[in-house]
Each structure stands twice: as structure tokens, then as C-alpha cells.
Design an enzyme around this catalytic site. Structure first.
Site, PDB file in Angstrom:
ATOM      1  N   PRO A 152       0.889  -1.099  -0.009  1.00 62.54           N
ATOM      2  CA  PRO A 152      -0.024  -0.097   0.128  1.00 62.54           C
ATOM      3  C   PRO A 152       0.908   1.278   0.161  1.00 62.54           C
ATOM      4  O   PRO A 152       1.943   1.430   0.725  1.00 62.54           O
ATOM      5  CB  PRO A 152      -0.758   0.027   1.359  1.00 62.54           C
ATOM      6  CG  PRO A 152      -0.118  -1.133   2.226  1.00 62.54           C
ATOM      7  CD  PRO A 152       0.515  -2.143   1.040  1.00 62.54           C
ATOM      8  N   ASN A 153       0.362   2.297  -0.757  1.00 62.90           N
ATOM      9  CA  ASN A 153       0.887   3.517  -0.750  1.00 62.90           C
ATOM     10  C   ASN A 153       2.242   3.755  -1.598  1.00 62.90           C
ATOM     11  O   ASN A 153       2.800   4.981  -1.854  1.00 62.90           O
ATOM     12  CB  ASN A 153       1.030   4.182   0.766  1.00 62.90           C
ATOM     13  CG  ASN A 153      -0.150   4.242   1.311  1.00 62.90           C
ATOM     14  OD1 ASN A 153      -1.194   4.711   0.755  1.00 62.90           O
ATOM     15  ND2 ASN A 153      -0.366   3.611   2.541  1.00 62.90           N
ATOM     16  N   ARG A 162       4.544  11.061  -2.016  1.00 66.20           N
ATOM     17  CA  ARG A 162       4.189  10.504  -0.516  1.00 66.20           C
ATOM     18  C   ARG A 162       5.740  10.932  -0.028  1.00 66.20           C
ATOM     19  O   ARG A 162       6.713  10.414  -0.429  1.00 66.20           O
ATOM     20  CB  ARG A 162       4.013   9.182  -0.745  1.00 66.20           C
ATOM     21  CG  ARG A 162       4.404   8.547   0.394  1.00 66.20           C
ATOM     22  CD  ARG A 162       4.360   6.825   0.245  1.00 66.20           C
ATOM     23  NE  ARG A 162       3.974   6.308   1.454  1.00 66.20           N
ATOM     24  CZ  ARG A 162       4.177   5.103   1.919  1.00 66.20           C
ATOM     25  NH1 ARG A 162       4.985   4.339   0.838  1.00 66.20           N
ATOM     26  NH2 ARG A 162       4.337   4.969   3.192  1.00 66.20           N
ATOM     27  N   TYR A 171      10.913   8.866   0.959  1.00 65.67           N
ATOM     28  CA  TYR A 171      10.821   8.052  -0.160  1.00 65.67           C
ATOM     29  C   TYR A 171      11.560   8.511  -1.504  1.00 65.67           C
ATOM     30  O   TYR A 171      11.462   7.706  -2.546  1.00 65.67           O
ATOM     31  CB  TYR A 171       9.440   7.429  -0.332  1.00 65.67           C
ATOM     32  CG  TYR A 171       8.758   6.746   0.876  1.00 65.67           C
ATOM     33  CD1 TYR A 171       9.542   5.639   1.556  1.00 65.67           C
ATOM     34  CD2 TYR A 171       7.928   7.262   1.756  1.00 65.67           C
ATOM     35  CE1 TYR A 171       8.999   5.105   2.622  1.00 65.67           C
ATOM     36  CE2 TYR A 171       7.369   6.666   2.846  1.00 65.67           C
ATOM     37  CZ  TYR A 171       8.076   5.625   3.354  1.00 65.67           C
ATOM     38  OH  TYR A 171       7.389   4.959   4.391  1.00 65.67           O
ATOM     39  N   ASN A 178       8.285  -5.621  -1.256  1.00 65.90           N
ATOM     40  CA  ASN A 178       7.999  -4.388  -0.127  1.00 65.90           C
ATOM     41  C   ASN A 178       6.726  -4.558   0.246  1.00 65.90           C
ATOM     42  O   ASN A 178       5.700  -3.861  -0.328  1.00 65.90           O
ATOM     43  CB  ASN A 178       8.502  -3.330  -0.995  1.00 65.90           C
ATOM     44  CG  ASN A 178       8.206  -2.245   0.049  1.00 65.90           C
ATOM     45  OD1 ASN A 178       7.925  -2.410   1.331  1.00 65.90           O
ATOM     46  ND2 ASN A 178       8.745  -0.995  -0.514  1.00 65.90           N
ATOM     47  N   ALA A 205       3.123  -0.727   4.567  1.00 66.49           N
ATOM     48  CA  ALA A 205       2.533  -0.699   6.016  1.00 66.49           C
ATOM     49  C   ALA A 205       2.387  -2.489   6.330  1.00 66.49           C
ATOM     50  O   ALA A 205       2.398  -2.529   7.473  1.00 66.49           O
ATOM     51  CB  ALA A 205       1.502  -0.064   6.204  1.00 66.49           C
ATOM     52  N   GLU A 249      12.697  -9.636   1.538  1.00 64.96           N
ATOM     53  CA  GLU A 249      11.865  -8.605   1.821  1.00 64.96           C
ATOM     54  C   GLU A 249      12.653  -7.144   1.740  1.00 64.96           C
ATOM     55  O   GLU A 249      13.922  -7.161   1.819  1.00 64.96           O
ATOM     56  CB  GLU A 249      11.845  -8.427   3.307  1.00 64.96           C
ATOM     57  CG  GLU A 249      11.153  -7.438   4.180  1.00 64.96           C
ATOM     58  CD  GLU A 249      11.100  -7.510   5.584  1.00 64.96           C
ATOM     59  OE1 GLU A 249      11.967  -8.463   6.122  1.00 64.96           O
ATOM     60  OE2 GLU A 249      10.669  -6.675   6.406  1.00 64.96           O
ATOM     61  N   HIS A 266      12.646  -2.602   1.693  1.00 64.55           N
ATOM     62  CA  HIS A 266      12.177  -1.407   2.128  1.00 64.55           C
ATOM     63  C   HIS A 266      12.943  -0.330   1.526  1.00 64.55           C
ATOM     64  O   HIS A 266      14.194  -0.338   1.725  1.00 64.55           O
ATOM     65  CB  HIS A 266      12.033  -1.275   3.490  1.00 64.55           C
ATOM     66  CG  HIS A 266      11.201  -2.368   4.341  1.00 64.55           C
ATOM     67  ND1 HIS A 266       9.852  -2.311   4.229  1.00 64.55           N
ATOM     68  CD2 HIS A 266      11.533  -3.612   4.765  1.00 64.55           C
ATOM     69  CE1 HIS A 266       9.431  -3.374   4.847  1.00 64.55           C
ATOM     70  NE2 HIS A 266      10.401  -4.284   5.126  1.00 64.55           N
ATOM     71  N   ARG A 322      13.655   4.075  12.231  1.00 67.48           N
ATOM     72  CA  ARG A 322      12.366   4.473  12.170  1.00 67.48           C
ATOM     73  C   ARG A 322      11.516   4.308  13.374  1.00 67.48           C
ATOM     74  O   ARG A 322      12.047   3.925  14.418  1.00 67.48           O
ATOM     75  CB  ARG A 322      11.364   4.474  10.815  1.00 67.48           C
ATOM     76  CG  ARG A 322      12.371   5.148   9.801  1.00 67.48           C
ATOM     77  CD  ARG A 322      11.528   5.006   8.257  1.00 67.48           C
ATOM     78  NE  ARG A 322      10.483   5.692   8.409  1.00 67.48           N
ATOM     79  CZ  ARG A 322       9.383   5.511   7.605  1.00 67.48           C
ATOM     80  NH1 ARG A 322       9.546   4.817   6.383  1.00 67.48           N
ATOM     81  NH2 ARG A 322       8.435   6.416   7.324  1.00 67.48           N
TER      82      ARG A 322
HETATM   83  C1  DQA Z   1       8.273   0.877   3.476  1.00 69.78           C
HETATM   84  C2  DQA Z   1       8.490   1.203   5.023  1.00 69.78           C
HETATM   85  C3  DQA Z   1       7.091   0.835   5.754  1.00 69.78           C
HETATM   86  O1  DQA Z   1       7.442   1.146   7.270  1.00 69.78           O
HETATM   87  C4  DQA Z   1       6.091   1.960   5.282  1.00 69.78           C
HETATM   88  O2  DQA Z   1       4.890   1.379   5.889  1.00 69.78           O
HETATM   89  C5  DQA Z   1       6.013   1.966   3.757  1.00 69.78           C
HETATM   90  C6  DQA Z   1       7.193   1.813   3.125  1.00 69.78           C
HETATM   91  C7  DQA Z   1       9.580   1.280   2.889  1.00 69.78           C
HETATM   92  O3  DQA Z   1       9.763   0.850   1.542  1.00 69.78           O
HETATM   93  O4  DQA Z   1      10.515   1.903   3.344  1.00 69.78           O
HETATM   94  O5  DQA Z   1       4.946   2.017   3.223  1.00 69.78           O
HETATM   95  O6  DQA Z   1       8.021  -0.463   3.314  1.00 69.78           O
END
Ligand code: DQA
Length: 144
Positions: free
Chosen positions: A9-10, A17, A22, A73, A76, A97, A99, A106
Site C-alpha cells: 500500500p501507498n 508521498r 521515499y 516490499n 505498511a 523483503e 524497504h 524509524r
Molecule cells: C516501507 C516502510 C514501511 O514502514 C512503510 O509503511 C511503507 C514503505 C519502505 O519501503 O520503506 O509504506 O516499506
């Protein structure tokens, strides 16, 4: 080798964003980046993004028997989703995984990753490059 790249998501909001976290590049830029390094590495790839947990579970299940590995990835859902963990365990494909940000530096709530237990590696804080590092790792593993 055929890899599935999953984004949660997002991540479709990249570029808009929280650019201080990011970056300025868009989700389309990320897709192009992944496609380019996959061509160079001789990897066949599919890229999928969803804001919906169940759609990501469906995509993981559908990867069974079709892909050699998953780069995920979960955004959230990393920090909340037993369903994604169970789906990764169910298909038992090699998974990594990723990120974009360094989640270890964080908020406290980002320190838990449910999916990590089903992943062979985690790359965090390398921006787009984390996806390439993940693919290179899976490629190396397959050669072994
Ligand atoms: C994320 C880190 C997560 O904590 C966050 O909720 C994201 C992006 C990252 O790519 O840094 O949406 O996965």
C-alpha cells in the site's frame, strides 16, 4: 529465472508521498528501474502493486508453480500482516523483503516485520537499489 516483485500500500504514491523519506521518483520510475535491471540480469519479471492485503495474498498464492522467487516490499503490511507471512510460508518460494527506507531507524511500530520470518534476506534503506540487491541475491541462490 522468473521473479515476482510485489509492492504494498501507498507505494503507488511514490514521488508524491513523503519525498524526504521515499525520494522524488515515481512508482512508474520504480517499475522501469526493475524492468531495466531484470533485462540486464537475464531475469523475467512481473511487477504488481496493490493497496489491498487480500490482493497481495492472492498474488503470492498465484506465484506458486509460476515463479522462482518473490521480492516483496509489503509497505505498511510488513508491520501488521500475519496473512502475508502465512501466504509466503504456504508457497515456500525463496523470498526477499525490501524497504526503500531504513526501517530500523524509524518509529518503534516499524521495528516489527511479520514477513521477515518467511524471507531469506532483508534490504532496507537502499532506495530502489534494494530491489536489485534482492534480485541478485535470489539469482545467486538459484545458481548454488
Ligand atoms: C516501507 C516502510 C514501511 O514502514 C512503510 O509503511 C511503507 C514503505 C519502505 O519501503 O520503506 O509504506 O516499506
Amino acid at each position: 529465472m522468473k521473479l515476482l516483485f510485489l509492492n504494498g500500500p501507498n507505494l503507488n504514491m511514490l514521488g508524491i508521498r513523503e519525498p524526504e523519506i521515499y525520494g522524488q521518483e515515481t512508482y512508474r520510475d520504480l517499475e522501469k528501474y526493475i524492468q531495466n535491471f531484470c533485462v540486464k540480469l537475464g531475469i523475467q519479471c512481473e511487477i504488481f502493486q496493490s493497496n489491498h492485503e487480500g490482493a497481495l495474498v492472492d498474488a503470492i498464492q498465484a506465484a506458486y508453480g509460476k515463479f522462482d522467487g518473490i521480492v516483496i516490499n509489503p509497505a505498511a503490511y510488513t508491520h501488521t500482516s500475519v496473512a502475508l507471512l502465512d501466504a509466503l510460508k504456504a508457497v515456500a518460494l525463496p523470498a526477499v523483503e525490501v524497504h526503500l527506507s531504513d526501517v530500523s531507524r524509524r518509529e518503534d511500530f516499524r521495528q516489527i516485520s511479520y514477513v521477515r520470518a518467511a524471507c531469506q534476506r532483508t534490504y532496507a534503506g537502499h532506495g530502489f537499489q534494494g530491489y536489485r540487491l534482492a534480485a541478485e541475491f535470489l539469482l545467486e541462490q538459484e545458481k548454488k
